[in-house]
Design a protein around this motif. Structure first.
Motif, mmCIF file in Angstrom:
data_model
loop_
_atom_site.group_PDB
_atom_site.id
_atom_site.type_symbol
_atom_site.label_atom_id
_atom_site.label_comp_id
_atom_site.label_asym_id
_atom_site.label_seq_id
_atom_site.Cartn_x
_atom_site.Cartn_y
_atom_site.Cartn_z
ATOM 1 N N GLU A 129 0.833 -1.216 0.000
ATOM 2 C CA GLU A 129 0.000 0.000 0.000
ATOM 3 C C GLU A 129 0.863 1.259 0.000
ATOM 4 O OE1 GLU A 129 -2.670 1.308 -0.652
ATOM 5 O OE2 GLU A 129 -3.877 -0.473 -0.964
ATOM 6 N N LYS A 130 0.261 2.338 -0.482
ATOM 7 C CA LYS A 130 0.938 3.633 -0.450
ATOM 8 C C LYS A 130 0.822 4.228 0.936
ATOM 9 C CE LYS A 130 -1.719 6.388 0.192
ATOM 10 N NZ LYS A 130 -2.607 6.618 1.383
ATOM 11 N N PRO A 131 1.700 5.039 1.434
ATOM 12 C CA PRO A 131 3.009 5.341 0.889
ATOM 13 C C PRO A 131 3.881 4.094 1.032
ATOM 14 C CG PRO A 131 2.888 6.150 3.133
ATOM 15 C CD PRO A 131 1.530 5.603 2.798
ATOM 16 N N ASP A 189 -4.314 18.288 -5.760
ATOM 17 C CA ASP A 189 -4.738 18.179 -4.360
ATOM 18 C C ASP A 189 -5.404 16.846 -4.080
ATOM 19 O OD1 ASP A 189 -7.316 18.246 -5.336
ATOM 20 O OD2 ASP A 189 -7.857 20.151 -4.438
ATOM 21 N N PHE A 190 -5.453 16.518 -2.824
ATOM 22 C CA PHE A 190 -6.331 15.473 -2.305
ATOM 23 C C PHE A 190 -6.663 15.871 -0.876
ATOM 24 C CE2 PHE A 190 -6.797 10.701 -1.038
ATOM 25 C CZ PHE A 190 -8.155 10.882 -0.911
ATOM 26 N N ARG A 191 -7.927 16.255 -0.703
ATOM 27 C CA ARG A 191 -8.393 16.655 0.633
ATOM 28 C C ARG A 191 -9.249 15.528 1.174
ATOM 29 N NH1 ARG A 191 -10.070 22.721 0.434
ATOM 30 N NH2 ARG A 191 -8.681 23.569 -1.115
ATOM 31 N N VAL A 192 -8.742 14.870 2.218
ATOM 32 C CA VAL A 192 -9.575 13.867 2.876
ATOM 33 C C VAL A 192 -10.498 14.623 3.813
ATOM 34 C CG1 VAL A 192 -9.563 11.938 4.489
ATOM 35 C CG2 VAL A 192 -7.842 12.064 2.698
ATOM 36 N N VAL A 193 -11.762 14.249 3.791
ATOM 37 C CA VAL A 193 -12.730 14.866 4.691
ATOM 38 C C VAL A 193 -12.521 14.236 6.061
ATOM 39 C CG1 VAL A 193 -15.182 15.148 5.134
ATOM 40 C CG2 VAL A 193 -14.318 15.173 2.794
ATOM 41 N N PHE A 202 -3.849 5.790 12.892
ATOM 42 C CA PHE A 202 -2.404 5.856 12.591
ATOM 43 C C PHE A 202 -2.049 7.110 11.797
ATOM 44 C CE2 PHE A 202 -3.978 3.754 8.745
ATOM 45 C CZ PHE A 202 -3.246 4.393 7.757
ATOM 46 N N ARG A 203 -3.034 7.700 11.108
ATOM 47 C CA ARG A 203 -2.748 8.909 10.306
ATOM 48 C C ARG A 203 -2.351 10.096 11.190
ATOM 49 N NH1 ARG A 203 -6.458 5.803 7.907
ATOM 50 N NH2 ARG A 203 -6.419 5.562 5.642
ATOM 51 N N PHE A 204 -2.745 10.038 12.479
ATOM 52 C CA PHE A 204 -2.369 11.107 13.412
ATOM 53 C C PHE A 204 -1.285 10.627 14.388
ATOM 54 C CE2 PHE A 204 -6.962 12.193 12.482
ATOM 55 C CZ PHE A 204 -6.680 13.312 11.704
ATOM 56 N N THR A 214 2.125 12.000 4.074
ATOM 57 C CA THR A 214 2.290 10.557 3.854
ATOM 58 C C THR A 214 0.966 9.882 3.491
ATOM 59 O OG1 THR A 214 2.147 10.308 6.242
ATOM 60 C CG2 THR A 214 4.339 10.078 5.253
ATOM 61 N N ASP A 215 -0.156 10.466 3.914
ATOM 62 C CA ASP A 215 -1.437 9.796 3.600
ATOM 63 C C ASP A 215 -2.009 10.329 2.285
ATOM 64 O OD1 ASP A 215 -3.472 7.894 4.148
ATOM 65 O OD2 ASP A 215 -4.752 9.537 4.744
ATOM 66 N N PRO A 216 -2.875 11.367 2.283
ATOM 67 C CA PRO A 216 -3.371 11.802 0.968
ATOM 68 C C PRO A 216 -2.295 12.457 0.111
ATOM 69 C CG PRO A 216 -4.198 13.253 2.706
ATOM 70 C CD PRO A 216 -3.514 12.112 3.391
ATOM 71 N N VAL A 218 0.674 11.859 -0.844
ATOM 72 C CA VAL A 218 1.501 11.164 -1.840
ATOM 73 C C VAL A 218 0.828 11.130 -3.210
ATOM 74 C CG1 VAL A 218 2.898 9.783 -0.268
ATOM 75 C CG2 VAL A 218 0.681 8.907 -1.007
ATOM 76 N N TYR A 219 -0.511 11.219 -3.235
ATOM 77 C CA TYR A 219 -1.190 11.201 -4.553
ATOM 78 C C TYR A 219 -0.898 12.481 -5.344
ATOM 79 C CZ TYR A 219 -4.035 7.188 -2.968
ATOM 80 O OH TYR A 219 -4.462 5.966 -2.523
ATOM 81 N N PRO A 220 -1.106 13.691 -4.767
ATOM 82 C CA PRO A 220 -0.751 14.883 -5.552
ATOM 83 C C PRO A 220 0.720 14.928 -5.939
ATOM 84 C CG PRO A 220 -1.782 15.517 -3.439
ATOM 85 C CD PRO A 220 -1.836 14.029 -3.534
#
Ligand SMILES: NC(=O)C1=CN([C@@H]2O[C@H](COP(=O)(O)OP(=O)(O)OC[C@H]3O[C@@H](n4cnc5c(N)ncnc54)[C@H](OP(=O)(O)O)[C@@H]3O)[C@@H](O)[C@H]2O)C=CC1
Ligand SMILES: O=C1OC[C@@H](O)[C@H](O)[C@H]1O
Length: 469
Positions: A129-131, A189-193, A202-204, A214-216, A218-220
């Protein structure tokens, strides 16, 4: 917003395909000529149903043979629900299981490196999985080991494998008019709501390589690098791009973090780094200066403006009371050229649900394009391949308009594995009925995964938050 508008105004246009992607047809079992790829899964993660279960259900030559979770009873419920054959006692048991060919790794970011290395050491191919890892050094180690052991390793950047991206890449190249109208700017951009992400996710969590980049984010980063390469066109005189030489010249000119501040009691401290500093970005605004591959050292760079968020909210105060509501948006990338031409791809992460690719000429004239399945339009100048209308999946299957990015991803992973197996196994090389070892039509190279993580490192360093560890 555009996506919501499009679906709301034409719900029946996309609905059948969206429903089919959630309940895909189950093909008859593979013919004996197609080797079966047996996948084991580490963790009963939220991404597993979309990321691998539904794609595998529709794939005649892929079987999900094993899963393990920290809590075995949870894994048992999950395996039953999703038709996964066996539940093992631990992640270690999955990566050492003799009946597993490849391991899917949907763990928190900070565990990707450890388990990718474990899987490769045990001779397993990996869909990671990414990243790919927490930082570029770790990613380099993973792909070096895969190369040394001659195993397939692919970062699960699913959006890369959908024909809409290849059409976007082609339109970007067309807009340069053979390089005479250079790309000047990219915005992505990638804005996660954030409303749905618990504060102990784990994202925090710093120790698990959390953060919006590292989460959204990496896509932009990844789609911006793709856009710049698309604009540059194929390397001059054939050959392949030296990714790492190119990426070493990318600079981060600014990175402004918005820090995550816990609000929910009991307040988490997991966002603190080992020195006690808040190091989790709930949002990052950053700019990368990216040279056009093949351009001279003193040529102007492309300014890539990137935005990622983990909590994107609008605050409204009515009668002294403040409300926070999620801001809805759709992942978008826009390429801007010297003469003012713009190529804008809205919905690049879930293009099978809805997307639009609009070319706006300097005169203001617009043309909108879509590619829900391999397009008859020529996209052969898109970097890293494209789906030709003739390209099939094994057993005579062709990509269809309902295929999500994840189904394309499983297809290219399967085809890479099949080509690898054919070239290394005497049983298959000696079998004249085994399909020939054609590489998949589209790929994401190891060096590009490393380049993306180098950009992540540079952004975190420029932001003052420090590289993930
Ligand atoms: N490609 C895509 O579209 C997406 C990719 N992702 C990526 O997939 C990965 C997983 O994301 P997501 O599914 O949202 O994650 P979840 O939080 O749902 O799952 C993570 C899994 O990791 C396991 N785990 C092991 N150790 C820990 C730990 N210390 N803390 C928390 N979990 C642990 C848990 O497995 P167990 O079941 O063993 O308890 C859990 O199920 C991430 O790398 C993310 O970036 C995420 C969403 C979309
Ligand atoms: O990869 C992802 O895509 C979907 C997001 O919600 C998620 O945070 C991210 O991991």
């Amino acid at each position: 917003m555009e996506v919501i508008f499009a679906i709301a105004t034409n719900p029946f246009g996309r609905l059948p395909n969206i429903l089919k992607s959630k309940s895909p047809p189950v093909p008859p079992p593979s013919s004996s000529t197609e080797p079966i790829l047996r996948i084991g899964i580490l963790g009963a993660a939220k991404i597993v149903p979309d990321g691998i279960v539904l794609p595998a259900r529709n794939h005649p030559s892929v079987q999900l043979v094993a899963i393990a979770a920290r809590d075995k009873s949870r894994a048992e419920v999950f395996a039953k629900q999703h038709g996964i054959a066996r539940v093992l006692d631990s992640y270690a048991d999955v990566v050492t299981d003799p009946d597993v060919d490849a391991v899917y790794i949907p763990l928190p970011n900070g565990l990707h490196h450890k388990w990718a290395i474990e899987a490769l050491r045990n001779g397993k191919h990996i869909l990671l999985e990414k990243p790919s890892c927490s930082n570029a050094d770790q990613t380099s180690q993973v792909f070096a080991l895969a190369k040394q052991r001659n195993l397939v390793a692919l970062e699960a950047f699913h959006y890369r494998f959908h024909p809409a991206l290849h059409l976007f890449g082609h339109l970007v190249r067309m807009a340069t008019n053979e390089g005479t109208n250079p790309l000047t700017r990219v915005e992505a951009d990638f804005r996660v709501v954030g409303a749905g992400i618990p504060e102990d996710d784990f994202r925090f969590t710093h120790a698990l390589a959390g953060g919006s980049v590292t989460d959204p984010g990496v896509y932009p980063i990844c789609i911006s690098l793709y856009t710049v390469r698309a604009a540059a066109g194929p390397p001059a005189h054939g050959g392949t791009l030296d990714f790492l030489d190119w990426s070493s010249r990318i600079e981060c000119s600014q990175a402004k973090p918005t820090l995550f501040v816990p609000r929910v009691e009991p307040l988490t401290t997991a966002h603190l780094d080992p020195s006690g500093k808040n190091a989790i970005d709930e949002r990052m605004d950053a700019t990368l200066l990216v040279p056009l591959p093949g351009a001279s050292e003193d040529a102007p760079t492309v300014a890539c403006t990137l935005l990622s968020t983990l909590r994107d909210e609008v605050e409204t105060t009515i009668a002294g009371i403040t409300f926070r509501t999620a801001r809805l948006s759709t992942p978008t990338v826009e390429a801007v050229f010297k003469d003012g031409t713009k190529v804008r791809y809205v919905g690049y992460l879930a293009p099978w649900v809805y997307h639009s690719i609009t070319v706006t000429q300097p005169s203001g004239r617009k043309a909108t394009h879509q590619a829900y399945a391999p397009s008859p339009e020529p996209t052969s100048d898109a970097p890293d391949g494209f789906w030709n209308t003739e390209d099939g999946a094994g057993a005579g299957i062709k990509p269809e308009a309902w295929w999500p990015t994840y189904r394309y991803q499983l297809e290219v992973f399967y085809q890479a594995w099949r080509a690898h197996t054919h070239s290394t196994s005497p049983a298959t090389t000696n079998n004249p009925t085994t399909p020939p070892p054609v590489p998949p039509p589209v790929w994401m190279h190891a060096d590009e995964s490393i380049a993306v993580m180098q950009c992540v490192d540079k952004i975190y360093e420029a932001s003052g938050l420090g590289k993930r560890i």
